[in-house]
Design a protein around this motif. Structure first.
Motif, mmCIF file in Angstrom:
data_model
loop_
_atom_site.group_PDB
_atom_site.id
_atom_site.type_symbol
_atom_site.label_atom_id
_atom_site.label_comp_id
_atom_site.label_asym_id
_atom_site.label_seq_id
_atom_site.Cartn_x
_atom_site.Cartn_y
_atom_site.Cartn_z
ATOM 1 N N VAL A 50 84.853 46.523 117.593
ATOM 2 C CA VAL A 50 83.498 46.080 117.944
ATOM 3 C C VAL A 50 82.972 46.935 119.100
ATOM 4 O O VAL A 50 83.453 46.832 120.237
ATOM 5 N N GLY A 71 82.073 47.497 114.446
ATOM 6 C CA GLY A 71 81.174 46.351 114.403
ATOM 7 C C GLY A 71 80.114 46.429 115.482
ATOM 8 O O GLY A 71 80.396 46.824 116.622
ATOM 9 N N ASN A 73 76.263 44.263 116.859
ATOM 10 C CA ASN A 73 75.580 42.982 116.681
ATOM 11 C C ASN A 73 74.070 43.022 116.857
ATOM 12 O O ASN A 73 73.424 42.000 116.688
ATOM 13 N N ARG A 232 87.871 41.189 114.382
ATOM 14 C CA ARG A 232 86.763 41.847 115.082
ATOM 15 C C ARG A 232 87.137 41.973 116.564
ATOM 16 O O ARG A 232 86.993 41.027 117.315
ATOM 17 N N GLY A 234 86.814 43.798 120.228
ATOM 18 C CA GLY A 234 86.005 44.645 121.095
ATOM 19 C C GLY A 234 86.683 44.968 122.402
ATOM 20 O O GLY A 234 87.266 46.031 122.581
#
Ligand SMILES: *Cc1c(COP(=O)(O)O)cnc(C)c1O
Length: 245
Positions: A50, A71, A73, A232, A234
Protein backbone atom coordinates in the motif's frame (compact mmCIF):
# COMPACT_ATOMS: atom_id res chain seq x y z
CA UNK A 1 15.05 10.62 -14.99
CA UNK A 2 17.29 9.55 -12.11
CA UNK A 3 19.85 12.13 -11.09
CA UNK A 4 23.14 10.18 -10.71
CA UNK A 5 24.40 12.58 -8.05
CA UNK A 6 21.24 12.05 -5.98
CA UNK A 7 21.52 8.28 -6.43
CA UNK A 8 24.99 8.37 -4.85
CA UNK A 9 24.16 10.79 -2.06
CA UNK A 10 23.66 9.42 1.45
CA UNK A 11 19.94 9.12 2.05
CA UNK A 12 19.28 9.19 -1.73
CA UNK A 13 17.35 6.72 -3.88
CA UNK A 14 19.82 3.88 -3.26
CA UNK A 15 19.45 4.22 0.50
CA UNK A 16 15.66 4.28 0.18
CA UNK A 17 15.73 1.23 -2.05
CA UNK A 18 17.90 -0.66 0.47
CA UNK A 19 15.48 0.32 3.24
CA UNK A 20 12.49 -0.89 1.22
CA UNK A 21 14.29 -4.13 0.33
CA UNK A 22 14.94 -4.88 4.01
CA UNK A 23 11.36 -4.04 5.02
CA UNK A 24 9.95 -6.19 2.22
CA UNK A 25 12.12 -9.09 3.39
CA UNK A 26 10.83 -8.71 6.96
CA UNK A 27 7.20 -8.70 5.81
CA UNK A 28 7.83 -11.62 3.47
CA UNK A 29 9.22 -13.61 6.42
CA UNK A 30 6.14 -12.78 8.49
CA UNK A 31 3.91 -14.05 5.66
CA UNK A 32 5.97 -17.23 5.23
CA UNK A 33 5.79 -17.89 8.98
CA UNK A 34 2.05 -17.18 9.10
CA UNK A 35 1.42 -19.53 6.16
CA UNK A 36 3.49 -22.25 7.81
CA UNK A 37 1.60 -21.82 11.09
CA UNK A 38 -1.72 -22.03 9.26
CA UNK A 39 -0.69 -24.95 7.05
CA UNK A 40 -1.19 -22.81 3.96
CA UNK A 41 0.80 -22.48 0.76
CA UNK A 42 2.69 -19.16 0.50
CA UNK A 43 1.66 -19.09 -3.15
CA UNK A 44 -1.99 -18.76 -2.16
CA UNK A 45 -1.42 -15.39 -0.50
CA UNK A 46 -0.78 -12.20 -2.49
CA UNK A 47 1.01 -9.25 -0.90
CA UNK A 48 -0.24 -5.83 -1.98
CA UNK A 49 2.12 -3.01 -1.01
CA UNK A 50 0.00 0.00 0.00
CA UNK A 51 1.82 3.07 -1.34
CA UNK A 52 -0.73 5.79 -0.54
CA UNK A 53 0.86 9.11 0.49
CA UNK A 54 4.31 7.92 -0.70
CA UNK A 55 5.93 9.39 -3.82
CA UNK A 56 6.13 7.93 -7.32
CA UNK A 57 9.86 7.34 -6.74
CA UNK A 58 8.99 4.79 -4.04
CA UNK A 59 6.74 2.93 -6.49
CA UNK A 60 9.56 2.79 -9.03
CA UNK A 61 11.95 1.53 -6.34
CA UNK A 62 9.43 -1.14 -5.31
CA UNK A 63 8.98 -2.19 -8.95
CA UNK A 64 12.76 -2.52 -9.17
CA UNK A 65 12.66 -4.83 -6.15
CA UNK A 66 10.17 -7.14 -7.84
CA UNK A 67 6.92 -5.80 -6.38
CA UNK A 68 4.02 -6.17 -8.84
CA UNK A 69 0.92 -5.35 -6.74
CA UNK A 70 0.40 -1.93 -5.19
CA UNK A 71 -2.54 -0.31 -3.39
CA UNK A 72 -3.76 3.29 -3.39
CA UNK A 73 -6.82 4.89 -1.84
CA UNK A 74 -7.39 8.27 -3.55
CA UNK A 75 -8.04 8.78 -7.26
CA UNK A 76 -6.53 12.27 -7.25
CA UNK A 77 -3.27 10.82 -6.00
CA UNK A 78 -3.48 7.90 -8.45
CA UNK A 79 -3.85 10.27 -11.40
CA UNK A 80 -0.95 12.45 -10.26
CA UNK A 81 1.29 9.41 -9.80
CA UNK A 82 0.19 7.87 -13.11
CA UNK A 83 1.30 11.06 -14.87
CA UNK A 84 4.76 10.38 -13.43
CA UNK A 85 4.75 6.81 -14.76
CA UNK A 86 4.54 5.40 -11.24
CA UNK A 87 2.40 2.37 -12.13
CA UNK A 88 4.28 1.02 -15.15
CA UNK A 89 4.57 -2.75 -14.80
CA UNK A 90 2.45 -2.66 -11.62
CA UNK A 91 -1.09 -3.78 -10.94
CA UNK A 92 -3.07 -1.11 -9.12
CA UNK A 93 -5.44 -2.07 -6.32
CA UNK A 94 -7.92 0.61 -5.28
CA UNK A 95 -8.59 0.12 -1.57
CA UNK A 96 -10.21 3.37 -0.48
CA UNK A 97 -13.73 4.75 -0.42
CA UNK A 98 -14.56 5.72 -3.96
CA UNK A 99 -16.81 8.56 -5.09
CA UNK A 100 -19.21 7.80 -7.91
CA UNK A 101 -17.89 10.75 -9.92
CA UNK A 102 -14.41 9.19 -9.88
CA UNK A 103 -15.66 5.76 -10.97
CA UNK A 104 -14.93 6.13 -14.69
CA UNK A 105 -11.29 6.97 -13.97
CA UNK A 106 -11.08 4.18 -11.41
CA UNK A 107 -12.46 1.71 -13.95
CA UNK A 108 -9.68 2.65 -16.36
CA UNK A 109 -6.72 2.61 -13.95
CA UNK A 110 -7.52 -0.23 -11.55
CA UNK A 111 -6.50 -3.85 -11.78
CA UNK A 112 -8.78 -4.66 -8.85
CA UNK A 113 -11.21 -2.46 -6.90
CA UNK A 114 -11.48 -3.63 -3.26
CA UNK A 115 -13.97 -1.08 -2.02
CA UNK A 116 -17.21 -1.61 -3.93
CA UNK A 117 -19.90 -1.05 -1.31
CA UNK A 118 -23.03 0.31 -2.97
CA UNK A 119 -25.25 -0.19 -6.00
CA UNK A 120 -24.74 3.27 -7.44
CA UNK A 121 -20.98 2.75 -7.46
CA UNK A 122 -21.39 -0.68 -9.09
CA UNK A 123 -23.34 0.89 -11.95
CA UNK A 124 -20.84 3.72 -12.36
CA UNK A 125 -17.83 1.38 -12.34
CA UNK A 126 -19.52 -1.09 -14.71
CA UNK A 127 -20.42 1.62 -17.19
CA UNK A 128 -17.05 3.26 -16.82
CA UNK A 129 -15.35 -0.01 -17.66
CA UNK A 130 -17.58 -0.66 -20.64
CA UNK A 131 -16.83 2.75 -22.12
CA UNK A 132 -13.10 2.54 -21.28
CA UNK A 133 -12.21 0.53 -24.37
CA UNK A 134 -10.63 -2.12 -22.12
CA UNK A 135 -12.24 -5.32 -23.36
CA UNK A 136 -12.17 -7.28 -20.10
CA UNK A 137 -14.55 -6.63 -17.20
CA UNK A 138 -13.18 -4.91 -14.09
CA UNK A 139 -12.50 -7.30 -11.19
CA UNK A 140 -14.15 -5.99 -8.02
CA UNK A 141 -14.46 -7.00 -4.37
CA UNK A 142 -17.42 -6.19 -2.17
CA UNK A 143 -16.22 -4.28 0.90
CA UNK A 144 -18.10 -5.58 3.91
CA UNK A 145 -18.86 -3.42 6.94
CA UNK A 146 -18.50 -5.90 9.79
CA UNK A 147 -20.05 -3.58 12.38
CA UNK A 148 -22.54 -1.77 10.12
CA UNK A 149 -20.78 1.57 10.78
CA UNK A 150 -20.77 3.38 7.43
CA UNK A 151 -17.92 5.73 8.40
CA UNK A 152 -15.14 3.48 7.09
CA UNK A 153 -17.02 2.27 4.03
CA UNK A 154 -18.42 -1.15 3.36
CA UNK A 155 -21.88 -2.58 2.86
CA UNK A 156 -23.77 -3.80 5.93
CA UNK A 157 -24.28 -7.56 5.76
CA UNK A 158 -28.05 -7.00 5.62
CA UNK A 159 -27.63 -5.36 2.18
CA UNK A 160 -25.05 -7.79 0.81
CA UNK A 161 -27.52 -9.89 -1.19
CA UNK A 162 -28.92 -6.91 -3.03
CA UNK A 163 -25.47 -5.53 -3.84
CA UNK A 164 -24.24 -8.94 -5.04
CA UNK A 165 -27.24 -9.19 -7.33
CA UNK A 166 -26.62 -5.68 -8.68
CA UNK A 167 -22.97 -6.43 -9.45
CA UNK A 168 -23.93 -9.59 -11.33
CA UNK A 169 -26.19 -7.44 -13.53
CA UNK A 170 -23.19 -5.39 -14.72
CA UNK A 171 -21.39 -6.85 -17.75
CA UNK A 172 -18.50 -4.46 -17.07
CA UNK A 173 -17.78 -6.01 -13.65
CA UNK A 174 -16.37 -9.33 -12.51
CA UNK A 175 -17.16 -10.13 -8.87
CA UNK A 176 -13.92 -11.60 -7.53
CA UNK A 177 -14.49 -11.73 -3.75
CA UNK A 178 -14.78 -9.68 -0.58
CA UNK A 179 -12.74 -7.25 1.50
CA UNK A 180 -12.98 -5.83 5.01
CA UNK A 181 -11.17 -3.67 7.51
CA UNK A 182 -11.65 -4.82 11.13
CA UNK A 183 -13.89 -2.44 13.08
CA UNK A 184 -12.03 -0.08 15.42
CA UNK A 185 -11.25 -1.70 18.73
CA UNK A 186 -12.37 -5.14 17.56
CA UNK A 187 -10.40 -8.36 17.82
CA UNK A 188 -8.98 -8.79 14.30
CA UNK A 189 -9.08 -12.60 14.53
CA UNK A 190 -12.82 -12.52 15.25
CA UNK A 191 -13.39 -9.95 12.48
CA UNK A 192 -11.46 -12.03 9.93
CA UNK A 193 -13.32 -15.20 10.96
CA UNK A 194 -16.60 -13.37 10.36
CA UNK A 195 -15.35 -12.16 6.97
CA UNK A 196 -14.37 -15.73 6.03
CA UNK A 197 -17.87 -16.90 6.87
CA UNK A 198 -19.37 -14.14 4.70
CA UNK A 199 -16.93 -14.99 1.90
CA UNK A 200 -18.17 -18.60 1.97
CA UNK A 201 -21.72 -17.35 1.48
CA UNK A 202 -20.77 -15.18 -1.48
CA UNK A 203 -18.75 -18.01 -3.05
CA UNK A 204 -21.70 -20.40 -2.71
CA UNK A 205 -23.55 -18.04 -5.02
CA UNK A 206 -20.63 -16.89 -7.21
CA UNK A 207 -18.02 -19.69 -7.37
CA UNK A 208 -15.41 -17.43 -9.00
CA UNK A 209 -15.47 -14.97 -6.07
CA UNK A 210 -12.47 -16.51 -4.31
CA UNK A 211 -10.55 -13.47 -3.10
CA UNK A 212 -10.55 -12.52 0.59
CA UNK A 213 -8.76 -9.18 1.03
CA UNK A 214 -7.92 -8.77 4.72
CA UNK A 215 -4.92 -8.06 6.88
CA UNK A 216 -2.70 -5.00 7.20
CA UNK A 217 0.67 -4.27 8.83
CA UNK A 218 -0.54 -4.92 12.37
CA UNK A 219 -2.70 -7.99 11.83
CA UNK A 220 -1.56 -9.87 8.74
CA UNK A 221 -0.87 -13.07 10.74
CA UNK A 222 -4.47 -13.21 11.98
CA UNK A 223 -5.70 -12.62 8.42
CA UNK A 224 -3.56 -15.44 6.99
CA UNK A 225 -4.79 -17.74 9.76
CA UNK A 226 -8.40 -16.93 8.80
CA UNK A 227 -7.86 -17.62 5.09
CA UNK A 228 -7.06 -14.23 3.57
CA UNK A 229 -5.83 -14.47 -0.03
CA UNK A 230 -4.74 -10.82 -0.35
CA UNK A 231 -2.91 -8.76 2.29
CA UNK A 232 -2.79 -4.95 2.13
CA UNK A 233 0.43 -3.86 3.84
CA UNK A 234 1.59 -0.25 3.96
CA UNK A 235 3.48 1.11 6.96
CA UNK A 236 5.39 -2.10 7.72
CA UNK A 237 7.08 -1.68 4.32
CA UNK A 238 7.10 2.06 3.55
CA UNK A 239 7.28 3.46 7.08
CA UNK A 240 4.76 5.63 8.87
CA UNK A 241 2.55 7.87 6.79
CA UNK A 242 1.99 11.57 7.37
CA UNK A 243 -1.05 11.61 9.65
CA UNK A 244 -3.41 13.52 7.31
CA UNK A 245 -5.25 10.29 6.49
C1 LIG B 1 -3.88 2.31 4.45
C2 LIG B 1 -4.62 1.03 4.30
C3 LIG B 1 -3.98 -0.21 4.48
C4 LIG B 1 -2.54 -0.34 4.93
O1 LIG B 1 -2.46 -0.13 6.29
P1 LIG B 1 -1.07 -0.32 7.12
O2 LIG B 1 -1.50 -0.38 8.52
O3 LIG B 1 -0.21 0.85 6.78
O4 LIG B 1 -0.47 -1.59 6.65
C5 LIG B 1 -4.72 -1.35 4.25
N1 LIG B 1 -6.02 -1.30 3.90
C6 LIG B 1 -6.67 -0.13 3.74
C7 LIG B 1 -8.11 -0.15 3.35
C8 LIG B 1 -6.00 1.06 3.94
O5 LIG B 1 -6.65 2.22 3.78
Amino acid sequence: MTDPAAALAPGGPDARSAELRAALARVEQRIVDACAAAGRDRGDVTLIVVTKTFPAADLRALAGLGVREVGENRMQEVIAKAQQGAFEGLRLHLIGQLQTNKAAEAARFAGLVHSLDRLKLARALGRGRESSGIGAPLPVLIQISLDGDPARGGVPVSELGELTHGILQEPGLDLAGVMAVPPRGSDPAAAFAELARIADGVRAQVPGARIISAGMSADLEAAVAAGATHLRVGSAILGSRPSLR
